[in-house]
Design a protein around this motif. Structure first.
Motif, PDB file in Angstrom:
ATOM      1  N   UNK A  50       0.592   0.390   7.905  1.00 14.51           N
ATOM      2  CA  UNK A  50      -0.867   0.476   7.988  1.00 14.51           C
ATOM      3  C   UNK A  50      -1.384   1.701   7.230  1.00 14.51           C
ATOM      4  N   UNK A  51      -0.731   2.826   7.431  1.00 14.57           N
ATOM      5  CA  UNK A  51      -1.168   4.072   6.791  1.00 14.57           C
ATOM      6  C   UNK A  51      -0.984   4.004   5.275  1.00 14.57           C
ATOM      7  N   UNK A  52       0.176   3.539   4.825  1.00 11.74           N
ATOM      8  CA  UNK A  52       0.440   3.464   3.382  1.00 11.74           C
ATOM      9  C   UNK A  52      -0.489   2.463   2.714  1.00 11.74           C
ATOM     10  N   UNK A  53      -0.775   1.342   3.399  1.00  8.79           N
ATOM     11  CA  UNK A  53      -1.706   0.357   2.854  1.00  8.79           C
ATOM     12  C   UNK A  53      -3.084   0.984   2.649  1.00  8.79           C
ATOM     13  N   UNK A  54      -3.480   1.863   3.577  1.00  9.58           N
ATOM     14  CA  UNK A  54      -4.745   2.574   3.415  1.00  9.58           C
ATOM     15  C   UNK A  54      -4.702   3.599   2.299  1.00  9.58           C
ATOM     16  N   UNK A  55      -3.517   4.194   2.080  1.00  7.97           N
ATOM     17  CA  UNK A  55      -3.376   5.192   1.015  1.00  7.97           C
ATOM     18  C   UNK A  55      -3.402   4.567  -0.380  1.00  7.97           C
ATOM     19  N   UNK A  56      -3.081   3.270  -0.481  1.00  9.42           N
ATOM     20  CA  UNK A  56      -2.928   2.636  -1.799  1.00  9.42           C
ATOM     21  C   UNK A  56      -4.202   2.754  -2.621  1.00  9.42           C
ATOM     22  N   UNK A  57      -5.361   2.487  -2.002  1.00 10.52           N
ATOM     23  CA  UNK A  57      -6.625   2.568  -2.734  1.00 10.52           C
ATOM     24  C   UNK A  57      -6.855   3.988  -3.243  1.00 10.52           C
ATOM     25  N   UNK A  58      -6.537   4.969  -2.410  1.00 11.95           N
ATOM     26  CA  UNK A  58      -6.720   6.359  -2.818  1.00 11.95           C
ATOM     27  C   UNK A  58      -5.768   6.741  -3.954  1.00 11.95           C
TER      28      UNK A  58
END
Length: 448
Positions: free
Chosen positions: A283-291
């Motif tokens: 979940x966290x890495x998926x959120x980091x992908x856009x950044x």
């Protein structure tokens, strides 16, 4: 880590069910998301030809600017001889700065290395000396999971050689996911540690292990740095008897000891928690992908406009608080963004491992109160990952704010979905959270 449970049919069944039903799907999902993350982190927006064409077009502007600046300094020296010999802004200082600026400009232009073989040579061909070195270092740190091995102190053997780019990506994925899994699958240690030396992991010493003289093939699977999570989960039910001998007599002995509960496991394994951790990191890495996509675009723009701040380096004021100083700070901050996020992930994982292994002091650590306390502590660690990038950058004094657009959007959408808003409401909440983060970043503020 110590697991004194007997190696029997009941415990084998629990371990097998948890590893197959919970852990394998969760780590397979984490592997897919990490592959996307790796691809995004290593993407190069502009091609070699684009950069060369752009730099060729600005060469005339660079030359005119430098000639104009030299003529201006020369005229100032004629009018005021003191300025002509000034150490900070005199003619000699300007000549030195022009030479340095020219060297930096050369470092930006892609190099033409014939028959480039190594990954570093290919990066130099595509990106020049400065950015080629930066990109090559980034790829090596990601591929070898250097941050994870440094922070977690894993005792892994060498990386398996790979040929194709696809194999390299799979290898990197295995390194990342297995590093997380090994936090919860450890060599089973005796309750009383016999040998400790120089701060090394007690697992390294044979006399500390619950199962002494473990077969080398089993240890090779566990210690291989690019072992897949499936390979590690395949060996969690191996017992001391199985690990120490072979043949028909050993098989009969293994069944006898397991029947009476006298055997122990080679590896201490914590069920359920690996699955929760894998899903949380997914979940966290998926959120980091856009950044990280935003970071890639920033690096590309910083690379494209590099000649402008480098030319401004000729002016002594620029290197202190002008365009060149701002460009260097922005490049440093943007490049470090990826590694700060990865380091934070491994730091949180390190804290979780330490809590599991050594425990933490809770006033009431038993019953429902103790269980809920653990849950909230782990939730606090995961939410720390959301606010930590800006916190770390403020401490290090790095320029600019780290965005959390992707993670904020996911948290906002998930909260709306749980609250009964439906898919449409969740999408709207995600867009609002992303918009809030973007507006805050543009204003130089931390999003609420």
């Amino acid at each position: 880590m110590n697991d004194n449970s007997s190696a029997g049919i009941k415990n084998d069944l629990i371990r097998t069910l948890c590893s197959w039903v919970l852990d394998r799907p969760a780590f397979a999902l984490l592997g897919i998301i990490f592959k996307i993350f790796f691809n995004v982190a290593t993407v190069e927006i502009f091609s070699n030809s684009t950069i060369k064409n752009f730099y060729n077009r600005v060469q005339l502007i660079i030359g005119v600017f430098m000639l104009f600046f030299l003529a201006l300094k020369f005229l100032q020296g004629i009018m005021n001889p003191d300025k002509f010999v000034d150490k900070q802004s005199g003619f000699g200082s300007v000549i030195t700065r022009i030479i340095i600026a020219l060297v930096m400009l050369v470092a930006l232009v892609p190099i033409n290395i014939p028959n480039a073989q190594t990954e570093y040579e290919i990066e130099l061909n595509n990106n020049g000396l400065l950015f080629g070195t930066l990109y090559s270092l980034q790829n090596r740190l990601l591929s070898n999971n250097t941050l994870g091995r440094l922070i977690l102190g894993t005792n892994d053997s060498g990386v398996t050689d790979s040929v194709s780019q696809g194999e390299k990506l799979q290898q990197s994925t295995n390194i990342f996911t297995s590093t997380i899994l090994k936090a919860f699958v450890r060599i089973n240690l005796k309750e009383k540690i016999i040998r400790e030396a120089d701060g090394k992991d007690p697992e390294m010493f044979n006399e500390n292990r619950m199962c002494e003289d473990i077969d080398d093939e089993i240890l090779d699977v566990y210690t291989k740095v690019d072992a897949s999570p499936s390979e590690i989960l395949d060996i969690i039910n191996i017992s001391c008897t199985q690990a120490n001998s072979g043949g028909l007599i050993a098989w009969a002995k293994d069944k006898w000891t397991r029947l009476w509960g006298d055997d122990r496991y080679v590896f201490a394994y914590i069920p359920i928690l690996p699955m929760i951790t894998a899903l949380a990191f997914s979940f966290i890495i998926l959120g980091f992908i856009i950044d990280i996509v935003v970071r890639s675009v920033k690096l590309a723009v910083l690379r494209l406009i590099a000649p402008i701040p480098i030319i401004s380096y000729v002016d002594p004021k620029s290197s202190k608080d002008g365009a060149f100083a701002s460009w260097v700070k922005a490049l440093t901050s943007t490049y470090a963004d990826l590694f700060i996020r990865l380091a934070l992930i491994y730091f949180v994982l390190f804290l979780m491992m330490d809590m599991i292994t050594n425990g933490i002091i809770i006033n009431n650590g038993s019953g429902i109160v103790g269980a809920l306390s653990w849950v909230f502590i782990f939730l606090g660690l995961f939410f720390f990952l959301r606010m930590a990038p800006k916190f770390i950058k403020d401490i290090l004094g790095l320029k600019g704010n780290m965005t959390n657009i992707g993670l904020s959007a996911m948290l906002g959408g998930t909260a709306a979905l749980i609250g009964g808003a439906g898919v449409k409401g969740a999408l709207a909440a995600s867009m609002n959270a992303a918009d809030t983060q973007t507006m805050a970043y543009n204003q130089g503020k931390q999003a609420p």
